[in-house]
Design a protein around this motif. Sequence first.
Motif, PDB file in Angstrom:
ATOM      1  N   ARG B 182       0.802  -1.207   0.000  1.00 30.62           N
ATOM      2  CA  ARG B 182       0.000   0.000   0.000  1.00 30.62           C
ATOM      3  C   ARG B 182       0.844   1.270   0.000  1.00 30.62           C
ATOM      4  NH1 ARG B 182      -4.617   2.732   0.558  1.00 30.62           N
ATOM      5  NH2 ARG B 182      -4.722   4.210   2.260  1.00 30.62           N
ATOM      6  N   ILE B 188       2.171   0.090  -5.392  1.00 37.16           N
ATOM      7  CA  ILE B 188       1.141   0.703  -6.245  1.00 37.16           C
ATOM      8  C   ILE B 188       1.305   0.224  -7.679  1.00 37.16           C
ATOM      9  CG2 ILE B 188       0.360   2.897  -7.215  1.00 37.16           C
ATOM     10  CD1 ILE B 188       0.809   4.195  -4.568  1.00 37.16           C
ATOM     11  N   HIS B 189       2.548   0.094  -8.108  1.00 40.29           N
ATOM     12  CA  HIS B 189       2.785  -0.338  -9.492  1.00 40.29           C
ATOM     13  C   HIS B 189       2.353  -1.777  -9.717  1.00 40.29           C
ATOM     14  CE1 HIS B 189       6.037   3.023  -9.971  1.00 40.29           C
ATOM     15  NE2 HIS B 189       4.829   3.472  -9.713  1.00 40.29           N
ATOM     16  N   TYR B 191      -0.276  -3.120  -8.326  1.00 44.43           N
ATOM     17  CA  TYR B 191      -1.721  -3.007  -8.567  1.00 44.43           C
ATOM     18  C   TYR B 191      -2.002  -2.395  -9.937  1.00 44.43           C
ATOM     19  CZ  TYR B 191      -3.095  -4.252  -3.828  1.00 44.43           C
ATOM     20  OH  TYR B 191      -3.316  -4.928  -2.653  1.00 44.43           O
ATOM     21  N   ALA B 192      -1.203  -1.390 -10.305  1.00 43.64           N
ATOM     22  CA  ALA B 192      -1.426  -0.720 -11.590  1.00 43.64           C
ATOM     23  C   ALA B 192      -1.249  -1.696 -12.748  1.00 43.64           C
ATOM     24  CB  ALA B 192      -0.468   0.457 -11.739  1.00 43.64           C
ATOM     25  N   GLY B 195      -4.237  -3.609 -12.997  1.00 42.87           N
ATOM     26  CA  GLY B 195      -5.390  -2.806 -13.379  1.00 42.87           C
ATOM     27  C   GLY B 195      -5.424  -2.510 -14.873  1.00 42.87           C
ATOM     28  N   ASP B 196      -4.279  -2.116 -15.421  1.00 42.67           N
ATOM     29  CA  ASP B 196      -4.206  -1.825 -16.853  1.00 42.67           C
ATOM     30  C   ASP B 196      -2.746  -1.858 -17.259  1.00 42.67           C
ATOM     31  OD1 ASP B 196      -4.215  -0.739 -19.439  1.00 42.67           O
ATOM     32  OD2 ASP B 196      -5.858   0.620 -18.973  1.00 42.67           O
ATOM     33  N   SER B 199      -1.587   0.774 -20.076  1.00 45.29           N
ATOM     34  CA  SER B 199      -1.476   2.142 -19.569  1.00 45.29           C
ATOM     35  C   SER B 199      -0.309   2.291 -18.609  1.00 45.29           C
ATOM     36  CB  SER B 199      -2.778   2.554 -18.872  1.00 45.29           C
ATOM     37  OG  SER B 199      -3.821   2.622 -19.799  1.00 45.29           O
ATOM     38  N   SER B 200      -0.098   1.282 -17.784  1.00 42.59           N
ATOM     39  CA  SER B 200       1.029   1.350 -16.840  1.00 42.59           C
ATOM     40  C   SER B 200       2.348   1.457 -17.592  1.00 42.59           C
ATOM     41  CB  SER B 200       1.044   0.106 -15.960  1.00 42.59           C
ATOM     42  OG  SER B 200      -0.130   0.026 -15.203  1.00 42.59           O
ATOM     43  N   ILE B 205       5.939   2.477 -16.088  1.00 44.33           N
ATOM     44  CA  ILE B 205       6.074   1.370 -15.145  1.00 44.33           C
ATOM     45  C   ILE B 205       6.603   0.159 -15.913  1.00 44.33           C
ATOM     46  CG2 ILE B 205       4.790  -0.230 -13.667  1.00 44.33           C
ATOM     47  CD1 ILE B 205       2.889   2.093 -13.069  1.00 44.33           C
ATOM     48  N   GLY B 261      -7.717  -8.428 -11.606  1.00 41.82           N
ATOM     49  CA  GLY B 261      -6.444  -7.813 -11.277  1.00 41.82           C
ATOM     50  C   GLY B 261      -6.608  -6.384 -10.810  1.00 41.82           C
ATOM     51  N   GLY B 262      -5.588  -5.877 -10.138  1.00 45.67           N
ATOM     52  CA  GLY B 262      -5.594  -4.476  -9.784  1.00 45.67           C
ATOM     53  C   GLY B 262      -6.284  -4.103  -8.502  1.00 45.67           C
ATOM     54  N   ARG B 263      -6.934  -5.044  -7.848  1.00 50.96           N
ATOM     55  CA  ARG B 263      -7.558  -4.684  -6.582  1.00 50.96           C
ATOM     56  C   ARG B 263      -7.579  -5.828  -5.589  1.00 50.96           C
ATOM     57  NH1 ARG B 263     -11.900  -1.980  -6.582  1.00 50.96           N
ATOM     58  NH2 ARG B 263     -12.550  -1.419  -8.639  1.00 50.96           N
TER      59      ARG B 263
END
Lengths: 248, 322
Positions: B182, B188-189, B191-192, B195-196, B199-200, B205, B261-263
């Motif tokens: 967290r 964070i990366h 999760y990113a 998430g996508d 885009s990351s 990233i 993914g992502g959460r």
Amino acid sequence: MEPLLRLRNIHKWFEKVHALNGINLDVYPGEIVGLIGDNGAGKSTLVKILSGVLRPDEGEIFWEGKKVKISSVQDARKLGIETVHQERGFVDCFSISKNIFLGREPKKPLFFLKIVDYCKMREEAQKVINWLNLKVDPDQEMRFASGGEKQGVVVGRAMYFKAKLVILDEPTRALSVAGVERVLEFTEALKNSRISCIFVTHTLHQIFKIADRFVILYRGEKKLDVEKKEFSSAEELEAKVLEIIKVH
Amino acid sequence: MRLSIEKVTLFFLDQMAWLLVALFYLSFIILRPSAMLNLSTFRFLLYSSVPLGFLVVAEAIPLITGNFDLSVGQITGLAAMAAAYILLRNPNFNFILAFIMPFVFGTLCGALNGFLVGLINFNPFLVTLGTSLLFDGLTLMIHPQSIWGLDLPRYYVSFGSNEYIALLFFIMVLLILGLALRYSRTGIHIYATGGDRVSSEMLGIKTNWIIFLAYTIAGFLCGGAALIYTGFCNGVPLNLADGALFPAFAGAVIGGISLAGGRGSVINAFGGCLVVGTLEAGLTMFAISPEMRKAAMGILVIFAILLDRLRITYRDKLLRPK
């Protein structure tokens, strides 16, 4: 005044297709350039070259007077070139503030460690939201924002990180009338911050009001590069464009 | 923040795993109060969830990046067997190195997965299916029989068999991991990336390295599972953690790790693990046959997937601004 960006003799081939044929383009600080052309004109190829996704096969790029190579997305960002897409460039399930700082999260010290500073992110995100009058909350998830507002967030991010050139890649496609208005407002906000803007679209009349210059691409070639003041209305410019295209 | 029906519902939705644990436990209490209503049963339930807990969290990390790890059980088996075999052959092995060994082996296995999926970009399903067979084979090659706890150093086995040490260790690891995910940029990366990914990448990233890291951390956690399992089973049975993939997966998803993914938070993933653990304890308590247990586990996995879907839909409804 020296151009911020200068492209000289840019060529790009995809197998046998000559996607970009000797493109010369100058973009000056603080101006809005409308990049117009139909599908297949080469607009998206040019955008990809400027944003570092593709590399030109021939030609040179000058940034602030110096010759550069844009070999990656990171290179482009380092120069200060940011690209705004409708569907990409953000993580839908993250909050607005997390999206604004994605990849560049601010940190604060905690004992001997450095941890991500969520408070700062939220505060700064609210500033960005206020600049552009976005109708979103910094803690709200990105996916609940409308298409126009999402692009506003990405534009705001570019402004926050002091981009020098923002490329808006067909930002008004699939947007409502209100959405289009918002995007035009964001674009003007960029200009007011002395950030240059390349607005890619195939609908000329949408940006006629706010653009400074129009560059028309047709089948990989630049057919027209004019300042808006040479035309009194969008229809006049459209007519000129059709005239040029008909010759081919 | 004002308290509202929506916020309360959202809270329950996110903490659903814990509610389910309470629900299951309460129903078991009602059905057999004598057995369930005492502290040692509760303590044992918590303790016996620890080995699975490591695996649930191990599975959670690749899931967060939008990938799968089908080999968590086999990594655990290999790490446990390899470490135990070395201790078997070297009874006076260094005390500290002995504890580090399962983690090292687990991390190496995880790094192999991470290399193939993250850096070479192979399909995660196929890679981890392949490596699960590879690790299984290697386990048999190292020592084709179970290793009894009596043949291993006392200190090594007692680490995992002591309820308090095991639980404390797990909670420590969980907290460190949860906070790192967290409050660090890399977290964070991770999760990113889930998430996508595209885009990351666009935002700088390095998603292939993130994925490599995710699988390596998973391997490390499997090493932790190996150490605890060795204590829990008083030795290394040949089929250690063989069938642990599905409970691990179910636990992670019930605990809120989204399949998209992502959460999801690893702390809640432990809640999901407790759901599985409580259910398993209940099945044992009521002497359910092995066939029915398998069926029950299968139903649980499907339920986990349904829950994930419902949760996303309902959260959407709640969070959408008016």
